[in-house]
Design a protein around this motif. Structure first.
Motif, PDB file in Angstrom:
ATOM      1  N   VAL A  27       0.836  -1.203   0.000  1.00  0.00           N
ATOM      2  CA  VAL A  27       0.000   0.000   0.000  1.00  0.00           C
ATOM      3  C   VAL A  27       0.872   1.255   0.000  1.00  0.00           C
ATOM      4  O   VAL A  27       0.676   2.159  -0.817  1.00  0.00           O
ATOM      5  N   GLU A  28       1.820   1.327   0.926  1.00  0.00           N
ATOM      6  CA  GLU A  28       2.675   2.523   1.018  1.00  0.00           C
ATOM      7  C   GLU A  28       3.475   2.730  -0.266  1.00  0.00           C
ATOM      8  O   GLU A  28       3.618   3.864  -0.734  1.00  0.00           O
ATOM      9  N   ALA A  29       3.986   1.655  -0.861  1.00  0.00           N
ATOM     10  CA  ALA A  29       4.756   1.777  -2.096  1.00  0.00           C
ATOM     11  C   ALA A  29       3.892   2.306  -3.233  1.00  0.00           C
ATOM     12  O   ALA A  29       4.339   3.136  -4.036  1.00  0.00           O
ATOM     13  N   ARG A  30       2.649   1.839  -3.337  1.00  0.00           N
ATOM     14  CA  ARG A  30       1.760   2.300  -4.405  1.00  0.00           C
ATOM     15  C   ARG A  30       1.404   3.774  -4.222  1.00  0.00           C
ATOM     16  O   ARG A  30       1.354   4.531  -5.188  1.00  0.00           O
ATOM     17  N   LEU A  31       1.135   4.172  -2.987  1.00  0.00           N
ATOM     18  CA  LEU A  31       0.841   5.584  -2.729  1.00  0.00           C
ATOM     19  C   LEU A  31       2.034   6.461  -3.109  1.00  0.00           C
ATOM     20  O   LEU A  31       1.884   7.478  -3.777  1.00  0.00           O
ATOM     21  N   LYS A  32       3.223   6.039  -2.698  1.00  0.00           N
ATOM     22  CA  LYS A  32       4.437   6.801  -2.991  1.00  0.00           C
ATOM     23  C   LYS A  32       4.674   6.886  -4.500  1.00  0.00           C
ATOM     24  O   LYS A  32       5.021   7.950  -5.024  1.00  0.00           O
ATOM     25  N   ALA A  33       4.477   5.776  -5.206  1.00  0.00           N
ATOM     26  CA  ALA A  33       4.684   5.749  -6.662  1.00  0.00           C
ATOM     27  C   ALA A  33       3.754   6.720  -7.385  1.00  0.00           C
ATOM     28  O   ALA A  33       4.099   7.241  -8.444  1.00  0.00           O
ATOM     29  N   GLU A  34       2.586   6.956  -6.810  1.00  0.00           N
ATOM     30  CA  GLU A  34       1.617   7.888  -7.411  1.00  0.00           C
ATOM     31  C   GLU A  34       1.819   9.320  -6.928  1.00  0.00           C
ATOM     32  O   GLU A  34       1.031  10.205  -7.265  1.00  0.00           O
ATOM     33  N   GLY A  35       2.849   9.535  -6.110  1.00  0.00           N
ATOM     34  CA  GLY A  35       3.117  10.874  -5.584  1.00  0.00           C
ATOM     35  C   GLY A  35       2.113  11.317  -4.541  1.00  0.00           C
ATOM     36  O   GLY A  35       1.895  12.515  -4.334  1.00  0.00           O
TER      37      GLY A  35
END
Length: 144
Positions: A27-35
């Motif tokens: 979850v955190e990685a996906r949020l970060k990848a989307e800025g």
């Protein structure tokens, strides 16, 4: 009460801990990848959106949040600086504050949910059948 857990209980604890860590990482990685901001922002915004116009006092928000938040005052300050929440004087307690979500906060929460929901599906939904997910949810409720 037993003095030590049996092997099945230890295995359940290890599996639960690892699964939580892996799912949160996705979850955190996906949020970060989307800025997008961290999951704690989503959690706070969701609780404030559910509270409606009344908002929440900081201690109420902390109690309502799904994820542990060790420094809610810092999180609230960041959300306010980003224009996602307002901090207002509390009518019942002149020294206290009420936190309220802004329209920009609602929009950010919705943007975050688009990514968050896909990450939940990737981390959990794609690995379990609907029946398995229901069973797991029922089992986990016993630990609350």
């Amino acid at each position: 009460m037993k003095s030590k857990p049996d092997q099945a209980t230890v295995a359940a604890w290890i599996g639960l801990s690892r699964a939580q860590r892996v799912a949160m990482s996705v979850v955190e990685a996906r949020l970060k990848a989307e800025g997008l901001p961290a999951l704690s922002w989503y959690d706070a915004l969701w609780e404030l959106e559910k509270a409606g116009e009344a908002g929440l006092r900081p201690y109420e928000l902390e109690r309502a949040m799904l994820f542990e938040q060790y420094n809610l005052s810092r999180l609230a300050q960041r959300l306010a600086e980003a224009g996602l929440i307002n901090k207002e004087a509390c009518e019942a307690d002149a020294r206290g504050q009420t936190l309220k979500i802004t329209q920009a906060g609602r929009e950010m929460r919705r943007r975050m949910w688009e990514t968050y929901s896909r990450a939940i599906e990737e981390a959990v939904g794609a690995k379990l059948s609907v029946s398995e997910a229901r069973s797991l949810a029922e089992l986990l409720r016993k630990l609350e």
